[in-house]
Design a protein around this motif. Sequence first.
Motif, PDB file in Angstrom:
ATOM      1  N   ILE A 186       0.841  -1.209   0.000  1.00 22.17           N
ATOM      2  CA  ILE A 186       0.000   0.000   0.000  1.00 22.17           C
ATOM      3  C   ILE A 186       0.873   1.254   0.000  1.00 22.17           C
ATOM      4  O   ILE A 186       0.614   2.204  -0.759  1.00 22.17           O
ATOM      5  N   VAL A 187       1.909   1.262   0.850  1.00 27.16           N
ATOM      6  CA  VAL A 187       2.821   2.426   0.896  1.00 27.16           C
ATOM      7  C   VAL A 187       3.504   2.613  -0.452  1.00 27.16           C
ATOM      8  O   VAL A 187       3.611   3.741  -0.961  1.00 27.16           O
ATOM      9  N   ALA A 188       3.962   1.521  -1.071  1.00 21.25           N
ATOM     10  CA  ALA A 188       4.619   1.612  -2.381  1.00 21.25           C
ATOM     11  C   ALA A 188       3.641   2.147  -3.425  1.00 21.25           C
ATOM     12  O   ALA A 188       4.014   2.974  -4.290  1.00 21.25           O
ATOM     13  N   ALA A 189       2.380   1.736  -3.378  1.00 19.80           N
ATOM     14  CA  ALA A 189       1.378   2.212  -4.335  1.00 19.80           C
ATOM     15  C   ALA A 189       1.117   3.702  -4.141  1.00 19.80           C
ATOM     16  O   ALA A 189       0.976   4.460  -5.125  1.00 19.80           O
ATOM     17  N   ILE A 190       1.067   4.163  -2.894  1.00 20.02           N
ATOM     18  CA  ILE A 190       0.841   5.598  -2.623  1.00 20.02           C
ATOM     19  C   ILE A 190       2.016   6.421  -3.130  1.00 20.02           C
ATOM     20  O   ILE A 190       1.836   7.451  -3.789  1.00 20.02           O
ATOM     21  N   ILE A 191       3.232   5.984  -2.862  1.00 22.35           N
ATOM     22  CA  ILE A 191       4.430   6.724  -3.324  1.00 22.35           C
ATOM     23  C   ILE A 191       4.465   6.744  -4.852  1.00 22.35           C
ATOM     24  O   ILE A 191       4.746   7.791  -5.452  1.00 22.35           O
ATOM     25  N   TYR A 192       4.163   5.644  -5.478  1.00 17.72           N
ATOM     26  CA  TYR A 192       4.170   5.591  -6.934  1.00 17.72           C
ATOM     27  C   TYR A 192       3.109   6.530  -7.512  1.00 17.72           C
ATOM     28  O   TYR A 192       3.327   7.204  -8.506  1.00 17.72           O
TER      29      TYR A 192
END
Length: 133
Positions: free
Chosen positions: A123-129
């Motif tokens: 989820i964190v990686a998706a938000i940063i992306y």
Amino acid sequence: MPTITKLYTMKEVAEHNSDNDCWIVVDGKVYDVTSYLDDHPGGADVLISATGKDATEEFGDAGHSKDARNQMKDYCIGELDPTPPIPEMEVFRKDDPLSSFFTSKTAKVWAIPAAVTVLGVSIVAAIIYARKK
């Protein structure tokens, strides 16, 4: 018309082996002789020593009369089951390291936290992306 009689295993008969619950087997028939103990001409001890067992030989050796054999009909509760006992089967399971890993206690303890961590990182990686676009 044939009479239906209850079938008992020797294991079931063996469970009735006291002076309060006295079963014997004679010639393949099962007899509940509990109520006859006090009336037995040879004494209660003779029947109690044979209780829970096949007493065919002891009965024959005692030389019982025809009247005694006729009186036995009053105490007959069934017949000994003639079928041989079916042995218990052992179940063998092929050891699969992967299935034993997922059913072990260790896997149950850390599997949920690991899954939550992987989900959180995703989820964190998706938000940063999404912010970089």
